[in-house]
Design an enzyme around this catalytic site. Structure first.
Site, mmCIF file in Angstrom:
data_model
loop_
_atom_site.group_PDB
_atom_site.id
_atom_site.type_symbol
_atom_site.label_atom_id
_atom_site.label_comp_id
_atom_site.label_asym_id
_atom_site.label_seq_id
_atom_site.Cartn_x
_atom_site.Cartn_y
_atom_site.Cartn_z
ATOM 1 N N ARG A 43 0.864 -1.200 0.000
ATOM 2 C CA ARG A 43 0.000 0.000 0.000
ATOM 3 C C ARG A 43 0.889 1.235 0.000
ATOM 4 O O ARG A 43 1.582 1.508 0.976
ATOM 5 C CB ARG A 43 -0.913 0.002 1.213
ATOM 6 C CG ARG A 43 -1.822 1.241 1.266
ATOM 7 C CD ARG A 43 -2.807 1.119 2.426
ATOM 8 N NE ARG A 43 -3.700 2.258 2.492
ATOM 9 C CZ ARG A 43 -3.451 3.356 3.201
ATOM 10 N NH1 ARG A 43 -2.336 3.469 3.917
ATOM 11 N NH2 ARG A 43 -4.320 4.354 3.198
ATOM 12 N N SER A 111 -13.158 -3.246 0.741
ATOM 13 C CA SER A 111 -13.438 -2.604 2.036
ATOM 14 C C SER A 111 -14.940 -2.474 2.229
ATOM 15 O O SER A 111 -15.647 -2.055 1.309
ATOM 16 C CB SER A 111 -12.853 -1.188 2.073
ATOM 17 O OG SER A 111 -11.470 -1.199 1.908
ATOM 18 N N LYS A 145 -4.515 5.736 9.177
ATOM 19 C CA LYS A 145 -5.397 6.169 8.078
ATOM 20 C C LYS A 145 -6.530 6.964 8.718
ATOM 21 O O LYS A 145 -7.354 6.412 9.439
ATOM 22 C CB LYS A 145 -5.930 4.957 7.306
ATOM 23 C CG LYS A 145 -6.928 5.312 6.199
ATOM 24 C CD LYS A 145 -7.245 4.082 5.354
ATOM 25 C CE LYS A 145 -8.517 4.254 4.538
ATOM 26 N NZ LYS A 145 -8.422 5.249 3.456
HETATM 27 C C1 LIG Z 1 -7.206 -5.046 4.038
HETATM 28 C C2 LIG Z 1 -7.567 -3.643 3.742
HETATM 29 N N1 LIG Z 1 -8.722 -3.157 4.201
HETATM 30 C C3 LIG Z 1 -9.074 -1.891 3.958
HETATM 31 C C4 LIG Z 1 -8.250 -1.080 3.204
HETATM 32 C C5 LIG Z 1 -8.650 0.327 2.883
HETATM 33 O O1 LIG Z 1 -8.975 0.452 1.501
HETATM 34 P P1 LIG Z 1 -9.636 1.829 1.001
HETATM 35 O O2 LIG Z 1 -10.885 2.033 1.758
HETATM 36 O O3 LIG Z 1 -9.716 1.784 -0.470
HETATM 37 O O4 LIG Z 1 -8.584 2.929 1.444
HETATM 38 P P2 LIG Z 1 -7.065 3.068 0.969
HETATM 39 O O5 LIG Z 1 -6.265 1.975 1.626
HETATM 40 O O6 LIG Z 1 -7.028 2.916 -0.501
HETATM 41 O O7 LIG Z 1 -6.643 4.412 1.461
HETATM 42 C C6 LIG Z 1 -7.055 -1.617 2.741
HETATM 43 N N2 LIG Z 1 -6.190 -0.901 2.007
HETATM 44 N N3 LIG Z 1 -6.735 -2.907 3.012
HETATM 45 C C1 LIG Z 2 -4.868 0.801 5.385
HETATM 46 C C2 LIG Z 2 -5.991 0.980 6.314
HETATM 47 N N1 LIG Z 2 -7.292 0.875 5.919
HETATM 48 C C3 LIG Z 2 -8.144 1.102 6.924
HETATM 49 C C4 LIG Z 2 -9.577 1.088 6.791
HETATM 50 O O1 LIG Z 2 -10.256 1.322 7.791
HETATM 51 O O2 LIG Z 2 -10.013 0.849 5.686
HETATM 52 S S1 LIG Z 2 -7.396 1.441 8.384
HETATM 53 C C5 LIG Z 2 -5.877 1.270 7.659
HETATM 54 C C6 LIG Z 2 -4.624 1.427 8.418
HETATM 55 C C7 LIG Z 2 -4.542 0.472 9.581
HETATM 56 O O3 LIG Z 2 -3.381 0.772 10.254
HETATM 57 P P1 LIG Z 2 -3.088 0.264 11.697
HETATM 58 O O4 LIG Z 2 -3.007 -1.208 11.656
HETATM 59 O O5 LIG Z 2 -1.735 0.888 11.995
HETATM 60 O O6 LIG Z 2 -4.135 0.781 12.608
#
Ligand SMILES: Cc1ncc(COP(=O)(O)OP(=O)(O)O)c(N)n1
Ligand SMILES: Cc1nc(C(=O)O)sc1CCOP(=O)(O)O
Ligand SMILES: [Mg+2]
Length: 225
Positions: A43, A111, A145
């Protein structure tokens, strides 16, 4: 232990350029895999496609001996060019588009930000059928995020689980073994983690502890009458 569709989502590690810089990306992901990660997502929201494709190709090579699959976030073109899976959110391509592009064996993740998103009138059945896994997004608030909707909490994980049959992972703020166990007890098949592994002083050990908690919680769930 794989899910019915053969995908093992128990510990899904997600990279972050601030924590997994390009020159340490493969080494850090392999450490997570040595600790028990079963799936890796690349990512990087800012890297141009060419750069991301080069990173994905290098990472796929490093993961190949471990037989741990690679998923690329957002970028269907990069996933197609590197033979990776793809993770999609509400602002990305649809799972049906990804499935058509990547083929029937590819990993396609989606998601889910609210249980209602899975209502038949809200999601194209072809898109739901195209998903290899769903991600409850986010379970808890996280500084990693911040552009998310309100956290779903454990009740949200359970509600999403009840509306779908594909494997479900929780993501967001799952940074301790205790939290991971709670997410599994709520109905997830695995946890997706960024900082809980990659900000840890020893990513391999952090992954080991999270994976042990996930496996233990899955075993407890199976033992329930
Ligand atoms: C495993 C996983 N779950 C959720 C996300 C988030 O995807 P998205 O809502 O498209 O947001 P971004 O990651 O693109 O900012 C993820 N990447 N992976
Ligand atoms: C990449 C990403 N996606 C999210 C979502 O909610 O869709 S939260 C997230 C980051 C998760 O980071 P951490 O494990 O450090 O909390
Ligand atoms: Mg996205």
């Amino acid at each position: 232990m794989s899910s019915a569709n053969g995908l093992d989502v128990r510990l899904y590690v997600v990279t972050d350029p601030a924590l997994t810089p390009a020159d340490r990306l493969a080494e850090m992901c392999v450490a997570a895999v040595r600790g028990g990660a079963t799936l890796v997502q690349l990512r990087d929201k800012k890297a141009p496609d060419g750069e991301l494709a080069a990173m994905a190709a290098g990472l796929a090579r490093a993961l190949a001996p471990w037989r741990v699959p690679l998923v690329v976030n957002d970028r269907l073109d990069v996933a197609a060019a590197t033979g990776s899976g793809v993770h999609l959110g509400v602002h990305d391509a649809t799972p049906a588009q990804a499935r058509a592009r990547l083929g029937h064996e590819a990993i396609v993740g989606l998601s889910v930000e609210a249980p209602e998103q899975l209502d038949p009138e809200r999601i194209d059945p072809a898109s739901l059928a195209a998903c290899s896994y769903l991600a409850a997004s986010p379970v808890c608030e996280t500084p990693t995020k911040i552009d998310t909707l309100a956290p779903l909490g454990l009740a949200g994980v359970t509600a999403i689980r009840r509306r779908s049959t594909v494997p479900l992972v929780g993501i967001g703020g799952i940074n301790t073994p205790q939290r991971a166990a709670e997410v599994i007890a709520a109905g997830a098949a695995g946890v997706a983690v960024v900082s809980g592994v990659f900000a840890a002083p020893d990513p391999q050990e952090a992954a080991r502890a999270l994976r042990a908690a996930v496996d233990d919680a899955l075993a407890r769930r199976r033992d329930q009458p």
